[in-house]
Design an enzyme around this catalytic site. Structure first.
Site, PDB file in Angstrom:
ATOM      1  N   GLU A 178       0.825  -1.216   0.000  1.00 58.34           N
ATOM      2  CA  GLU A 178       0.000   0.000   0.000  1.00 58.34           C
ATOM      3  C   GLU A 178       0.859   1.266   0.000  1.00 58.34           C
ATOM      4  O   GLU A 178       0.395   2.337   0.380  1.00 58.34           O
ATOM      5  CB  GLU A 178      -0.963   0.013   1.198  1.00 58.34           C
ATOM      6  CG  GLU A 178      -1.714  -1.272   1.438  1.00 58.34           C
ATOM      7  CD  GLU A 178      -2.546  -1.740   0.252  1.00 58.34           C
ATOM      8  OE1 GLU A 178      -2.796  -0.934  -0.656  1.00 58.34           O
ATOM      9  OE2 GLU A 178      -2.941  -2.921   0.232  1.00 58.34           O
ATOM     10  N   ASP A 340      -1.701  -0.740  -9.535  1.00 56.18           N
ATOM     11  CA  ASP A 340      -1.894  -2.172  -9.338  1.00 56.18           C
ATOM     12  C   ASP A 340      -1.861  -2.848 -10.704  1.00 56.18           C
ATOM     13  O   ASP A 340      -2.562  -2.417 -11.638  1.00 56.18           O
ATOM     14  CB  ASP A 340      -3.241  -2.457  -8.670  1.00 56.18           C
ATOM     15  CG  ASP A 340      -3.219  -2.195  -7.174  1.00 56.18           C
ATOM     16  OD1 ASP A 340      -2.170  -2.419  -6.548  1.00 56.18           O
ATOM     17  OD2 ASP A 340      -4.250  -1.752  -6.638  1.00 56.18           O
TER      18      ASP A 340
END
Length: 523
Positions: A178, A340
């Site tokens: 993250e 991502d």
């Protein structure tokens, strides 16, 4: 410009065939990882192109990619979807035909490489096309583990070891889970042999002192770690379905799936117990506010043309941005665009084609593509700066992984880590005890996966997340009791645990040993 992708899935090897977790992995293989490899290999074979990409492969994903047992189930999974496509309505003939061709090509590609994608990633890295990054071993959210530096070090050392085992070289870069950072993490990172990472923009912009070049040049921390900052101008057009390219009408709709449209009896006949997403999507976005039931048939040729046009538009925007920056900076500006990896192909089906067009059109657009590692090799001095605590999650800090839905996990991690550290520090007397303690380390790592905290906060498949957390923690405590001689698990239980959670064969419980405190300098 540096495009950075992060590929990650939680460990699902213990799942039974046909599970939801297995579907996550197989859909990512079909729609993202295999198409991405094909795009990179095709671009690398074209002398007119200079493809460059930094790609994080999480250790849990590497474990899945390296599993022959799981790989053997992929082709039958594809075959079932080929059969189900035959039930599509005639109005979706073009989309169904294109999807069937994709499935058949994937079967052929899977057979040709023997179901092993890892050598293809290695070859692209050796060719300079890929810069492969690691991640924390099970994507543990490191700021929430900081109470015990041993927990953070265990995540990192296990990751580095697994990356080298499966990819043949020690990683120098890391995608922090993250993109989350806390003060002092840089020294633990460099202690694990890592040299560079990516943060969200405010991780640099709120640093001390404020970086002179903002996010358009990397900085170096007091611990010797280089950090790159995310450029929102380079990312928003690509990831946002509301404001960016993926929400355009011609692209394939993600949420409308044949698994919801087919009769349940048809699914049961093919071994699927209840309606679920199959990865078979035959509708287009049709408009940003178009209801699901009104979505129009997907037209592959129209979507391909849109991807080419959008890639050209994107590159033109980056060229203009770079030209403006170059006039105001004393060094060559760098745009860092992290995403991502699963956005490209899974969430945005045309994403791999968009990347292929970027590689093809970049030379004519005068946008140079570079990997993160390559960008550090130019001999330019980096500004010394202390990064700010941050993440790229909602809110920009740590609240998405620490809130009323999931905060209960953190003291459970801490209690287990304290016991692990104490046990390792006290020494291990036998090889059998060492094996048990190594398995306890695996269970602790698996319990720390940030995926479960994310799912609890998002409110999706929360029962699955809770079950996984409790399963790994319960196994951890029983294994620790066995190490201490307080419990003797049945042989079949221990064998089942080692079989199901047998990832990271080089895991070393000694990584959780406390390091001696350094004496302060004299005077």
């Amino acid at each position: 410009m540096a495009i950075v992708l992060h590929a990650h899935l939680p460990y699902v090897h213990s799942s039974e065939p046909g599970s939801l977790e297995e579907d996550w992995y197989f859909q990512a293989l079909l729609e993202c990882y295999i198409p991405l490899l094909e795009v990179l290999e095709a671009a690398a074979a074209d002398p007119a192109q200079r493809p460059r990409l930094s790609l994080g492969l999480s250790p849990t994903l590497l474990s899945l990619l390296g599993s022959a047992e799981l790989g053997a189930r992929f082709q039958p999974w594809l075959a079932v979807r080929l059969e189900l496509l035959a039930q599509a309505h005639p109005s979706h003939a073009a989309a169904a035909s294109a999807q069937a061709a994709r499935l058949e090509a994937t079967i052929a590609a899977w057979q040709s490489c023997g179901g092993d994608l890892l050598p293809r990633f290695r070859r692209l890295q050796q060719a300079g096309v890929l810069d492969l990054l690691t991640c924390a071993a099970t994507h543990g959210y490191l700021p929430l583990l900081r109470e015990f530096p041993e927990a953070v070090r265990g995540q990192l050392l296990t990751a580095v070891r697994e990356h080298e085992r499966l990819l043949g070289t020690r990683p120098q870069g890391i995608w922090l889970p993250e993109c989350a950072y806390y003060e002092g993490l840089d020294r633990i990172l460099t202690g694990a042999g890592l040299r560079y990472a990516i943060l969200d923009a405010h991780g640099l912009l709120h640093g001390l002192p404020r970086p002179r070049f903002g996010v358009y040049a990397p900085i170096v921390s007091p611990g010797g770690m280089a950090f790159f900052g995310r450029d929102s101008g380079s990312t928003l057009p690509v990831w946002s379905a509301r404001d960016g390219y993926p929400g355009q009408a011609a692209y394939r709709e993600f949420h409308r799936d044949l698994g919801w449209d087919l009769p349940s009896s048809e699914l049961v006949e093919h071994g699927i117990a209840s309606p679920r997403p199959l990865g078979l999507k035959l509708h287009s976005v049709s408009g940003r506010d178009c209801p699901l039931e009104q979505k129009q048939p997907y037209e592959p040729k129209r979507a391909a043309a849109a991807a080419a046009a959008d890639a050209g538009h994107y590159l033109a925007g980056r060229r203009e941005q770079l030209e403006q920056l170059a006039g105001a900076m004393e060094r060559r500006p760098l745009l860092v665009a992290p995403f991502d990896a699963e956005l490209f192909g899974h969430w945005w089906y045309e994403g791999p084609r968009f990347l292929a067009e970027l590689f093809r059109q970049a030379p004519a657009a005068s946008v140079g593509l570079v990997s993160l590692r390559e960008s550090l090799g130019g001999g330019q001095t980096l500004q010394l700066c202390q990064p700010s605590p941050s993440s790229w999650g909602q809110g920009g800090y740590h609240n998405y992984w620490l809130n009323e839905t999931n905060a209960w996990i953190v003291p459970e991690w801490h209690r287990a880590t304290a016991a692990m550290v104490a046990r390792v520090n006290s020494g291990v007397a036998s090889a059998q005890a060492r094996d048990l303690l190594n398995q306890a380390a695996r269970e602790l790592l698996l319990a720390q996966s940030s995926d479960w905290s994310f799912i609890l906060r998002a409110g999706t498949t929360t029962d699955l997340a809770r079950e996984r957390i409790h399963r790994h923690l319960n196994r951890f405590w029983r294994l620790l009791a066995a190490v201490d001689g307080r419990d003797t698990p049945p042989a079949d239980w221990l064998a089942a645990v080692q079989r199901e959670d047998g990832l990271f064969p080089l895991v070393n419980a000694a990584d959780w040993a406390s390091l001696p405190l350094r004496s302060p300098p004299a005077g």
